[in-house]
Scaffold this motif. Structure first.
Motif, PDB file in Angstrom:
ATOM      1  N   ASP A  88      38.630  43.731  33.751  1.00 18.41           N
ATOM      2  CA  ASP A  88      39.448  43.882  34.949  1.00 18.41           C
ATOM      3  C   ASP A  88      39.506  42.559  35.687  1.00 18.41           C
ATOM      4  OD1 ASP A  88      41.025  45.154  36.850  1.00 18.41           O
ATOM      5  OD2 ASP A  88      39.313  45.858  38.013  1.00 18.41           O
ATOM      6  N   CYS A  89      40.592  42.379  36.435  1.00 15.70           N
ATOM      7  CA  CYS A  89      40.776  41.164  37.228  1.00 15.70           C
ATOM      8  C   CYS A  89      41.379  41.566  38.565  1.00 15.70           C
ATOM      9  CB  CYS A  89      41.708  40.210  36.488  1.00 15.70           C
ATOM     10  SG  CYS A  89      42.019  38.681  37.376  1.00 15.70           S
ATOM     11  N   ASP A  90      40.694  41.225  39.656  1.00 13.37           N
ATOM     12  CA  ASP A  90      41.184  41.517  40.999  1.00 13.37           C
ATOM     13  C   ASP A  90      42.132  40.386  41.419  1.00 13.37           C
ATOM     14  OD1 ASP A  90      41.623  41.911  43.714  1.00 13.37           O
ATOM     15  OD2 ASP A  90      39.590  42.635  44.074  1.00 13.37           O
ATOM     16  N   ALA A  91      43.403  40.710  41.581  1.00 13.80           N
ATOM     17  CA  ALA A  91      44.413  39.701  41.896  1.00 13.80           C
ATOM     18  C   ALA A  91      44.225  39.092  43.281  1.00 13.80           C
ATOM     19  CB  ALA A  91      45.810  40.305  41.781  1.00 13.80           C
ATOM     20  N   ASP A  92      43.593  39.812  44.210  1.00 15.51           N
ATOM     21  CA  ASP A  92      43.407  39.294  45.570  1.00 15.51           C
ATOM     22  C   ASP A  92      42.223  38.336  45.661  1.00 15.51           C
ATOM     23  OD1 ASP A  92      45.563  40.805  46.489  1.00 15.51           O
ATOM     24  OD2 ASP A  92      44.282  42.548  46.833  1.00 15.51           O
ATOM     25  N   THR A  93      41.065  38.757  45.152  1.00 15.20           N
ATOM     26  CA  THR A  93      39.854  37.947  45.283  1.00 15.20           C
ATOM     27  C   THR A  93      39.620  37.030  44.092  1.00 15.20           C
ATOM     28  OG1 THR A  93      38.450  39.618  44.265  1.00 15.20           O
ATOM     29  CG2 THR A  93      38.750  39.742  46.657  1.00 15.20           C
ATOM     30  N   SER A  97      35.739  41.336  35.930  1.00 16.39           N
ATOM     31  CA  SER A  97      34.773  42.210  35.269  1.00 16.39           C
ATOM     32  C   SER A  97      34.843  41.857  33.794  1.00 16.39           C
ATOM     33  CB  SER A  97      35.140  43.681  35.470  1.00 16.39           C
ATOM     34  OG  SER A  97      34.985  44.053  36.811  1.00 16.39           O
ATOM     35  N   GLU A 107      29.814  40.965  36.340  1.00 13.23           N
ATOM     36  CA  GLU A 107      30.794  40.927  37.429  1.00 13.23           C
ATOM     37  C   GLU A 107      30.543  39.814  38.437  1.00 13.23           C
ATOM     38  OE1 GLU A 107      30.645  44.944  38.935  1.00 13.23           O
ATOM     39  OE2 GLU A 107      32.167  45.555  37.485  1.00 13.23           O
ATOM     40  N   GLN A 132      47.969  40.820  33.831  1.00 16.72           N
ATOM     41  CA  GLN A 132      48.962  41.715  34.427  1.00 16.72           C
ATOM     42  C   GLN A 132      50.064  42.081  33.433  1.00 16.72           C
ATOM     43  OE1 GLN A 132      50.020  39.500  37.972  1.00 16.72           O
ATOM     44  NE2 GLN A 132      48.462  40.556  39.188  1.00 16.72           N
TER      45      GLN A 132
END
Length: 158
Positions: A88-93, A97, A107, A132
């Motif tokens: 997983d990749c958080d686009a905001d921060t 993962s 993480e 994405q």
């Protein structure tokens, strides 16, 4: 020394290679240019010019070292690379993962942001764009000085 004793070693100038890592003006950098300069006179000093981008910020540093008088070696950070699957990749921060080879979740790695505009650097933007788009990715993570940074991205064969 530039950092903790256990994370830095001193090496002879001949041990440095282009593409390796060294401290340039006290900053951990990837060596992009390495040039032995000619002596100015017959009895002149040996000199070495180093140039390269900072590992974490990308800012380019340059230094010329006098290899004769009082020279004790060049500080080089100890590095290691490992490959992880991207879960997983958080686009905001920019936090990631990652899946280790043993099946554990990691993480504590994030994408690097540019200091000027706060946007992700070139590698971070590529990881985010490809994640994405739905690609299964495998990331190469470089560890040095207690920090980790993504240095490569490829399609995960699994």
């Amino acid at each position: 020394m530039a950092a903790d004793e256990g994370q830095v070693v001193r090496v002879a100038p001949d041990a440095l290679r282009k593409g390796g890592y060294a401290f340039i003006r006290g900053n951990p950098c990837r060596v992009a240019e390495l040039e032995h300069l000619a002596k100015a006179t017959a009895n002149g000093n040996k000199r070495l010019r180093l140039r390269g981008p900072h590992v974490f910020t990308g800012k380019v540093y340059e230094d010329t070292l006098n290899l004769t008088a009082g020279f004790h070696g060049i500080d080089v950070p100890l590095t290691s690379k490992a490959a992880y699957g991207l879960l997983d990749c958080d686009a905001d921060t920019g936090f990631l993962s990652l899946l280790t080879d043993s099946g554990d979740c990691k993480e504590d790695v994030g994408l690097v942001r540019n200091a000027e505009d706060g946007m992700f650097d070139e590698m971070g933007a590529e990881v985010l764009r490809r994640f994405q788009a739905g690609e299964a990715l495998r990331l190469m993570v470089l560890s040095l000085l207690g920090k980790e940074v993504v240095v490569g991205v490829d399609v995960d064969p699994c």
